[in-house]
Design a protein around this motif. Structure first.
Motif, PDB file in Angstrom:
ATOM      1  N   GLU A  26       0.820  -1.212   0.000  1.00 17.64           N
ATOM      2  CA  GLU A  26       0.000   0.000   0.000  1.00 17.64           C
ATOM      3  C   GLU A  26       0.854   1.262   0.000  1.00 17.64           C
ATOM      4  N   ILE A  27       2.054   1.192   0.578  1.00 12.56           N
ATOM      5  CA  ILE A  27       2.940   2.355   0.579  1.00 12.56           C
ATOM      6  C   ILE A  27       3.978   2.278  -0.534  1.00 12.56           C
ATOM      7  N   GLY A  28       3.838   1.280  -1.412  1.00 12.28           N
ATOM      8  CA  GLY A  28       4.734   1.177  -2.565  1.00 12.28           C
ATOM      9  C   GLY A  28       6.046   0.468  -2.289  1.00 12.28           C
ATOM     10  N   GLN A  29       6.094  -0.318  -1.240  1.00 11.57           N
ATOM     11  CA  GLN A  29       7.317  -1.027  -0.877  1.00 11.57           C
ATOM     12  C   GLN A  29       7.476  -2.273  -1.745  1.00 11.57           C
ATOM     13  N   ARG A  30       8.679  -2.494  -2.238  1.00 11.49           N
ATOM     14  CA  ARG A  30       8.975  -3.697  -3.018  1.00 11.49           C
ATOM     15  C   ARG A  30       8.999  -4.897  -2.084  1.00 11.49           C
ATOM     16  N   VAL A  31       8.600  -6.066  -2.619  1.00 13.63           N
ATOM     17  CA  VAL A  31       8.512  -7.282  -1.816  1.00 13.63           C
ATOM     18  C   VAL A  31       9.252  -8.409  -2.533  1.00 13.63           C
ATOM     19  N   VAL A  32      10.147  -9.083  -1.795  1.00 10.08           N
ATOM     20  CA  VAL A  32      10.825 -10.273  -2.310  1.00 10.08           C
ATOM     21  C   VAL A  32      10.302 -11.450  -1.495  1.00 10.08           C
ATOM     22  N   LEU A  33       9.723 -12.410  -2.194  1.00  7.49           N
ATOM     23  CA  LEU A  33       9.180 -13.613  -1.551  1.00  7.49           C
ATOM     24  C   LEU A  33      10.147 -14.766  -1.753  1.00  7.49           C
ATOM     25  N   VAL A  34      10.477 -15.468  -0.682  1.00  4.11           N
ATOM     26  CA  VAL A  34      11.308 -16.663  -0.789  1.00  4.11           C
ATOM     27  C   VAL A  34      10.349 -17.841  -0.889  1.00  4.11           C
ATOM     28  N   LYS A  35      10.224 -18.346  -2.096  1.00  7.64           N
ATOM     29  CA  LYS A  35       9.175 -19.301  -2.434  1.00  7.64           C
ATOM     30  C   LYS A  35       9.222 -20.597  -1.618  1.00  7.64           C
ATOM     31  N   GLU A  36      10.361 -21.211  -1.503  1.00  8.53           N
ATOM     32  CA  GLU A  36      10.431 -22.515  -0.838  1.00  8.53           C
ATOM     33  C   GLU A  36      10.565 -22.425   0.675  1.00  8.53           C
ATOM     34  N   SER A  37      10.333 -21.263   1.261  1.00 13.60           N
ATOM     35  CA  SER A  37      10.505 -21.108   2.706  1.00 13.60           C
ATOM     36  C   SER A  37       9.277 -21.553   3.498  1.00 13.60           C
ATOM     37  N   ARG A  38       8.219 -21.930   2.789  1.00 11.63           N
ATOM     38  CA  ARG A  38       6.976 -22.386   3.388  1.00 11.63           C
ATOM     39  C   ARG A  38       6.189 -21.229   3.987  1.00 11.63           C
ATOM     40  N   GLY A  39       5.107 -21.524   4.633  1.00 15.71           N
ATOM     41  CA  GLY A  39       4.287 -20.500   5.275  1.00 15.71           C
ATOM     42  C   GLY A  39       3.666 -19.521   4.285  1.00 15.71           C
ATOM     43  N   ALA A  40       3.413 -18.328   4.777  1.00 16.98           N
ATOM     44  CA  ALA A  40       2.754 -17.297   3.973  1.00 16.98           C
ATOM     45  C   ALA A  40       3.580 -16.920   2.749  1.00 16.98           C
ATOM     46  N   ALA A  41       4.893 -16.891   2.885  1.00 13.58           N
ATOM     47  CA  ALA A  41       5.754 -16.536   1.749  1.00 13.58           C
ATOM     48  C   ALA A  41       5.520 -17.479   0.575  1.00 13.58           C
ATOM     49  N   GLN A  42       5.427 -18.759   0.856  1.00 12.06           N
ATOM     50  CA  GLN A  42       5.219 -19.734  -0.213  1.00 12.06           C
ATOM     51  C   GLN A  42       3.807 -19.627  -0.798  1.00 12.06           C
ATOM     52  N   VAL A  43       2.811 -19.425   0.041  1.00 10.76           N
ATOM     53  CA  VAL A  43       1.437 -19.301  -0.453  1.00 10.76           C
ATOM     54  C   VAL A  43       1.325 -18.083  -1.370  1.00 10.76           C
ATOM     55  N   ILE A  44       1.838 -16.942  -0.911  1.00 14.18           N
ATOM     56  CA  ILE A  44       1.766 -15.721  -1.726  1.00 14.18           C
ATOM     57  C   ILE A  44       2.532 -15.914  -3.026  1.00 14.18           C
ATOM     58  N   ALA A  45       3.739 -16.468  -2.916  1.00 17.32           N
ATOM     59  CA  ALA A  45       4.581 -16.648  -4.106  1.00 17.32           C
ATOM     60  C   ALA A  45       3.902 -17.549  -5.133  1.00 17.32           C
ATOM     61  N   GLU A  46       3.378 -18.669  -4.690  1.00 20.65           N
ATOM     62  CA  GLU A  46       2.751 -19.594  -5.630  1.00 20.65           C
ATOM     63  C   GLU A  46       1.442 -19.037  -6.192  1.00 20.65           C
ATOM     64  N   TYR A  47       0.759 -18.207  -5.417  1.00 22.64           N
ATOM     65  CA  TYR A  47      -0.483 -17.608  -5.900  1.00 22.64           C
ATOM     66  C   TYR A  47      -0.202 -16.556  -6.975  1.00 22.64           C
ATOM     67  N   ILE A  48       0.763 -15.684  -6.710  1.00 24.39           N
ATOM     68  CA  ILE A  48       0.978 -14.569  -7.639  1.00 24.39           C
ATOM     69  C   ILE A  48       1.930 -14.871  -8.784  1.00 24.39           C
ATOM     70  N   GLU A  49       2.778 -15.890  -8.642  1.00 27.79           N
ATOM     71  CA  GLU A  49       3.802 -16.150  -9.663  1.00 27.79           C
ATOM     72  C   GLU A  49       3.241 -16.299 -11.077  1.00 27.79           C
ATOM     73  N   PRO A  50       2.149 -17.041 -11.285  1.00 27.87           N
ATOM     74  CA  PRO A  50       1.599 -17.119 -12.651  1.00 27.87           C
ATOM     75  C   PRO A  50       1.023 -15.791 -13.154  1.00 27.87           C
ATOM     76  N   LEU A  51       0.722 -14.883 -12.231  1.00 30.72           N
ATOM     77  CA  LEU A  51       0.152 -13.588 -12.604  1.00 30.72           C
ATOM     78  C   LEU A  51       1.231 -12.552 -12.934  1.00 30.72           C
ATOM     79  N   LEU A  52       2.461 -12.789 -12.503  1.00 31.49           N
ATOM     80  CA  LEU A  52       3.518 -11.793 -12.663  1.00 31.49           C
ATOM     81  C   LEU A  52       3.816 -11.407 -14.117  1.00 31.49           C
ATOM     82  N   PRO A  53       3.790 -12.336 -15.079  1.00 30.88           N
ATOM     83  CA  PRO A  53       4.059 -11.909 -16.458  1.00 30.88           C
ATOM     84  C   PRO A  53       3.067 -10.861 -16.978  1.00 30.88           C
TER      85      PRO A  53
END
Length: 186
Positions: A26-53
């Motif tokens: 919301e404040i424009g901060q860049r986000v790096v998700l570590v995909k294989e770290s499990r938890g919320a990071a993995q859920v967010i990463a796997e959800y948005i990754e196909p949408l990134l292109p």
């Protein structure tokens, strides 16, 4: 005075992580998700990754159109969500993912299986954050410059002479001139 570029690094995480990521975007901060770290990071990463292109296109969509696209993604992701997210409320997580997906342009996903290293991913996010901070600063400078110009124009505008026929302290008294002979326009 100047914005400091920052990057949010997401490793693992629980329900609070979704809120932290949402507030960051919301404040424009860049986000790096570590995909294989499990938890919320993995859920967010796997959800948005196909949408990134298509992130540049999706962030410009009308909210209703974006919601349709995210509902489609929900159906594609449902079985994976059930495996990754056994403990948390699926509805709350899905709602959080939709809010997060509104700013896909701010995300980078790091995977241990990528050729690109972790350091490169983080550095690219920092550079992108720095560029966006510079752009925000440039826009703010331009806005201040325009406001100053506008103020100058307002202050220096030709003042209307409300008492144009009144006596002037530096000139001798004038005689009356009929309106028909001299047009007075303001």
């Amino acid at each position: 005075r100047f914005r400091v570029p920052s990057v949010l690094l997401v490793v693992q995480g629980g329900l609070g992580t979704y809120a932290t990521v949402r507030r960051g975007t919301e404040i424009g901060q860049r986000v790096v998700l570590v995909k294989e770290s499990r938890g919320a990071a993995q859920v967010i990463a796997e959800y948005i990754e196909p949408l990134l292109p298509e992130a540049d296109h999706l962030v410009t969509l009308h909210p209703d159109e974006l919601e349709k696209r995210l509902k489609l993604r929900d159906s594609e992701f449902a079985s994976r969500m059930a495996k990754l997210n056994r403990k948390l409320d699926h509805e709350a997580v899905t709602k959080a993912l939709h809010k997060i997906a509104e700013r896909l342009d701010l995300f980078s996903v790091f995977s241990v299986f990528d050729e690109r290293g972790f350091d490169v991913t983080v550095l690219q996010a920092i550079v992108a954050s720095f560029k966006s901070s510079n752009q925000i600063e440039a826009n703010a400078r331009e806005k201040r410059k325009l406001a100053k110009t506008l103020e100058t124009l307002k202050a220096g505008a030709v003042k209307q002479h409300m008492r144009a026929r009144g006596p002037h302290p530096q000139y001798p008294p004038r005689g009356d001139v009929p309106d028909a002979k001299v047009p007075w326009e303001t």
